[in-house]
Design an enzyme around this catalytic site. Sequence first.
Site: not given
Ligand code: ACO
Length: 331
Positions: A117, A257, A287
């Site tokens: 990214c 980003h 993204n």
């Molecule tokens: N829909 C509904 N529920 C979901 C989903 C979904 N799509 N995905 C996860 N959940 C659930 C999980 O199972 C979990 O349930 P539980 O509490 O029963 O275990 C709950 O939601 C919370 O999950 P988390 O993973 O803790 O959610 P979080 O708030 O961390 O959000 C996310 C996840 C969106 C991926 C976040 O961590 C994020 O944005 N991370 C950074 C992503 C990023 O920047 N990537 C880098 C760039 S990409 C690149 O370089 C190619």
Amino acid sequence: MSVRKITAKITGVGKALPEKRLTNADLEKMVDTSDAWISQRVGIKERRIAAEGEWTSHLASRAAADALKMSGLTADQIDLILVATSTPDTVYPSVACLVQKELGAIHAGVLDISAACTGFIYGASLAWGMIKAGLMKHVLVVAAEVNTSIVDWKDRDTCILFGDGAGAAVFSECHSDTDGILSIKLGGDGNYGELLELPNSGCRVYTDESGNKLGRYIIMQGNEVFKQAVRNMAECAVCVLDRAGLTTQEVSLFIPHQANTRIIEAVAKRLAVPAEKVFVNIANYGNTSAATIPIALCEAFEQGRVKKGDVIVVDAFGAGLTWGAMAIRWA
Ligand code: ACO
């Protein structure tokens, strides 16, 4: 007589997005998710999906042609084409070669960049260096992705996040002590490589515990990536402002980003940049990896949010881990 420094300024921006939209409502039918969860936790409403036979080079070439048109240059004036991508049509020929062919940029060197990214900012730094050194006059930096080709549509953790698209910018020589690119900072830490991986995308073979080969799909430890993104993006933006002798109060527009609105808000809060100075378009495109920054820059320009004399800071983070930021005074 004082001689003004050779630097680079952006003379053209462009973008290309596939026609097809995939909404959160569409995703609700594919995996166990909801519009409410995606909107609140990530900030995405819909993303664009490349059509069958629409590859990264097609999007890259369209964005590049737009940027070239705005710059007023002809393709044969481009000295170098850099394409940042994690989803090339093929490893070789590079996407940069395919863009060169499409544009007819017969005098251009061609190179793909792998920095996930952060790739557009890595490209911008190479463009700036080449121009400052007096080796080149015009460098075309493109970032393009067909992320939907590396998404596991059964994995709700990742499939809701990504979209396809391309953005481009032409960097041209200028003589100024105050305008154009003011500073760039690049960073990375391979120790955290396992937080975000694309298995089986190279010569290394990834298998599960039973020895079965894994699919070529993004795997991510989202929470850890989130924390690393906030810390490194904030530090990197402060660094480029320090290097440029500027404060966050002097920033006209902050273009981060577009990975998650909560990451964007957390970084902006650390920098004390108010929401009205932060460019956010993640709701429409998701993204698009390397392409988020040039797509956002192009849209900001189209919306009249980028004017002569404005200080713009772009700031990215991605797999690797990699990160980078750039401060510009728009000329
Ligand atoms: N829909 C509904 N529920 C979901 C989903 C979904 N799509 N995905 C996860 N959940 C659930 C999980 O199972 C979990 O349930 P539980 O509490 O029963 O275990 C709950 O939601 C919370 O999950 P988390 O993973 O803790 O959610 P979080 O708030 O961390 O959000 C996310 C996840 C969106 C991926 C976040 O961590 C994020 O944005 N991370 C950074 C992503 C990023 O920047 N990537 C880098 C760039 S990409 C690149 O370089 C190619």
